[in-house]
Design a protein around this motif. Sequence first.
Motif, PDB file in Angstrom:
ATOM      1  N   ASP A 285       0.833  -1.200   0.000  1.00  0.00           N
ATOM      2  CA  ASP A 285       0.000   0.000   0.000  1.00  0.00           C
ATOM      3  C   ASP A 285       0.870   1.252   0.000  1.00  0.00           C
ATOM      4  O   ASP A 285       0.657   2.181  -0.784  1.00  0.00           O
ATOM      5  CB  ASP A 285      -0.912   0.019   1.233  1.00  0.00           C
ATOM      6  CG  ASP A 285      -2.080  -0.948   1.132  1.00  0.00           C
ATOM      7  OD1 ASP A 285      -2.259  -1.544   0.049  1.00  0.00           O
ATOM      8  OD2 ASP A 285      -2.791  -1.105   2.128  1.00  0.00           O
ATOM      9  N   ALA A 286       1.840   1.281   0.901  1.00  0.00           N
ATOM     10  CA  ALA A 286       2.664   2.476   1.064  1.00  0.00           C
ATOM     11  C   ALA A 286       3.483   2.782  -0.180  1.00  0.00           C
ATOM     12  O   ALA A 286       3.607   3.947  -0.574  1.00  0.00           O
ATOM     13  CB  ALA A 286       3.582   2.308   2.271  1.00  0.00           C
ATOM     14  N   PHE A 287       4.017   1.754  -0.817  1.00  0.00           N
ATOM     15  CA  PHE A 287       4.915   1.974  -1.952  1.00  0.00           C
ATOM     16  C   PHE A 287       4.203   2.101  -3.295  1.00  0.00           C
ATOM     17  O   PHE A 287       4.703   2.789  -4.189  1.00  0.00           O
ATOM     18  CB  PHE A 287       5.941   0.843  -2.039  1.00  0.00           C
ATOM     19  CG  PHE A 287       7.221   1.148  -1.317  1.00  0.00           C
ATOM     20  CD1 PHE A 287       7.325   0.955   0.056  1.00  0.00           C
ATOM     21  CD2 PHE A 287       8.310   1.645  -2.000  1.00  0.00           C
ATOM     22  CE1 PHE A 287       8.506   1.250   0.730  1.00  0.00           C
ATOM     23  CE2 PHE A 287       9.492   1.945  -1.340  1.00  0.00           C
ATOM     24  CZ  PHE A 287       9.587   1.752   0.023  1.00  0.00           C
ATOM     25  N   PHE A 288       3.055   1.484  -3.433  1.00  0.00           N
ATOM     26  CA  PHE A 288       2.434   1.408  -4.753  1.00  0.00           C
ATOM     27  C   PHE A 288       1.025   1.977  -4.860  1.00  0.00           C
ATOM     28  O   PHE A 288       0.608   2.362  -5.952  1.00  0.00           O
ATOM     29  CB  PHE A 288       2.392  -0.047  -5.231  1.00  0.00           C
ATOM     30  CG  PHE A 288       3.739  -0.681  -5.391  1.00  0.00           C
ATOM     31  CD1 PHE A 288       4.525  -0.407  -6.500  1.00  0.00           C
ATOM     32  CD2 PHE A 288       4.229  -1.545  -4.426  1.00  0.00           C
ATOM     33  CE1 PHE A 288       5.774  -0.995  -6.654  1.00  0.00           C
ATOM     34  CE2 PHE A 288       5.480  -2.143  -4.567  1.00  0.00           C
ATOM     35  CZ  PHE A 288       6.255  -1.864  -5.681  1.00  0.00           C
ATOM     36  N   LEU A 289       0.262   2.004  -3.776  1.00  0.00           N
ATOM     37  CA  LEU A 289      -1.170   2.222  -3.921  1.00  0.00           C
ATOM     38  C   LEU A 289      -1.742   3.432  -3.202  1.00  0.00           C
ATOM     39  O   LEU A 289      -2.628   4.094  -3.734  1.00  0.00           O
ATOM     40  CB  LEU A 289      -1.928   0.963  -3.470  1.00  0.00           C
ATOM     41  CG  LEU A 289      -1.534  -0.331  -4.199  1.00  0.00           C
ATOM     42  CD1 LEU A 289      -2.310  -1.513  -3.626  1.00  0.00           C
ATOM     43  CD2 LEU A 289      -1.772  -0.210  -5.694  1.00  0.00           C
ATOM     44  N   THR A 290      -1.316   3.731  -1.992  1.00  0.00           N
ATOM     45  CA  THR A 290      -1.869   4.858  -1.253  1.00  0.00           C
ATOM     46  C   THR A 290      -1.432   6.174  -1.892  1.00  0.00           C
ATOM     47  O   THR A 290      -0.226   6.431  -1.994  1.00  0.00           O
ATOM     48  CB  THR A 290      -1.423   4.826   0.219  1.00  0.00           C
ATOM     49  OG1 THR A 290      -1.817   3.584   0.802  1.00  0.00           O
ATOM     50  CG2 THR A 290      -2.057   5.973   1.004  1.00  0.00           C
TER      51      THR A 290
END
Length: 506
Positions: free
Chosen positions: A164-169
């Motif tokens: 989530d932190a690296f790609f999506l949020t």
Amino acid sequence: MVRRKRNALHHGTPGSTAMPARRQEAWSSDTATWATAALFDAVPLPTDGNSPVPSISPDLGNLPSASSSSSSVKTINGTPAPAQAPAKTQGSKCTPSPTKSLAPSATWTTCPYVVRDGQVNPDVRTLPDSPAAVDMTQSVLYNAVAYGVQKTRAYSQNVAKFIDAFFLTPATAMNPNMNYGQQVRGPGKDHQIGTYTGILDLRGLVKVVNAIQILKAAASPDWTAARDKAMTSWMKSYVSWLQNSALGQQTASKANNHLTFYVNQLAAAKMYIGDTQGAQTALKQYFTDQFLDQIAASGEQPFEAVRTRPYHYRCFNLEAMITNAKLGDQLGMNFWTAKSKYGATIQTALDYTMGLNPKGEDVSDIFPHVAAVAAAYGDPKGKYAAFLQQMDSDYTSEPFYFYDQSGALPNSPAGGSRAAVKHRRDAIQESVANVTKVFDADTGDNARQMAAQVLDDVGSGEIPFECPAVFQSAKVTELEDGLFVTCDQLEPFYELVSNVGPGVLP
């Protein structure tokens, strides 16, 4: 040995003498295979559940088109011409380095940077992006494996949180491109964007894909349909960028490790989005094109051997070649027996490098690749186990050992059955007990000699040397941003036969 045609430095240290922005700090090259997921019972993905992340990828913004250029090195009829010399006024301001006549921030856009092959500009150490990406890919993979084995929810949650932190949020996610990877500071617009070498920094993407496949196979409740949809969208955008951007196409035209790692990412991303045929095509094209020139008959890798840190770069390209073979294995393809135009395989390259003296470089760079080759080709004489035992007595406790097993490589010469796995383990125990008795406990020379002695007996005279295909369109080829080499400079490396003479060992 190699020509530097451009005064450039990746992320130059303010006011310092510039060095090339190689972010290749030694890190584990033990890329796991997709077959890890086969260790768990495959079940359907959850079909519902809300994800705390959006179901669409971050906005791509204005990506550079294939018609744009990120390099200040101009070309005439395909041959790079020297960059323009800096203005004399710059010389007085920028030298000596570090300079006191300019503020540090002013040097970033005023002073040209100088390439120093194999050295890392200290300024790079102040940037958290590349090390963080490496740590993320390792953490994602290890947490996924831990969840698959123990089904402890915390591990699965960690994977989702990191992705989530690296790609999506939106607040923290990276865009699906490497537009600013390994940027070279200096004057002009060309230095306000990254270089083709920056794509390499996301090589851990293969591990991210592996980790997600494990969560899917283990029916993790944390890998929801919404999260999978968002990641699929990100991957599709990244595939498009790799294939259509100027930086992506520039990397795809190279002949050394940058191209090999590029294929890793392209194939893995295509596999993730379900484009199996596209992944197969990318891998097949590599093994029937650039791979043909990457390994000499002796096992030498000329495009890597010509560098100032040849042992490291040989191991680095081995990592990428092995990863491509592993990805192909998962797709039902056997690239382990693929041969270069001089009759050499990945195993030949590994054996040759094992027989070299690192000469001050880190010998541990090769350890994961020795384990991978042993798993793929077998180790009937115990040479690989003996080498690892001599160099790293605890190698059977290293992560790379656990996911370099023959059973995970069903299309390799040694893989495909439980019997093969058992045979390898038995061979390891026997070789550790018997072979290492002849080694000097204080040196690894005997281990390297043993590895080299068993090189495939392929003479370079059987197949006449010809310039690699990359030179058909230009007299030089670029190994790093601003670092060039000619066919004549590479030719001696193709003519080597063996790094250890006959009769070294009985």
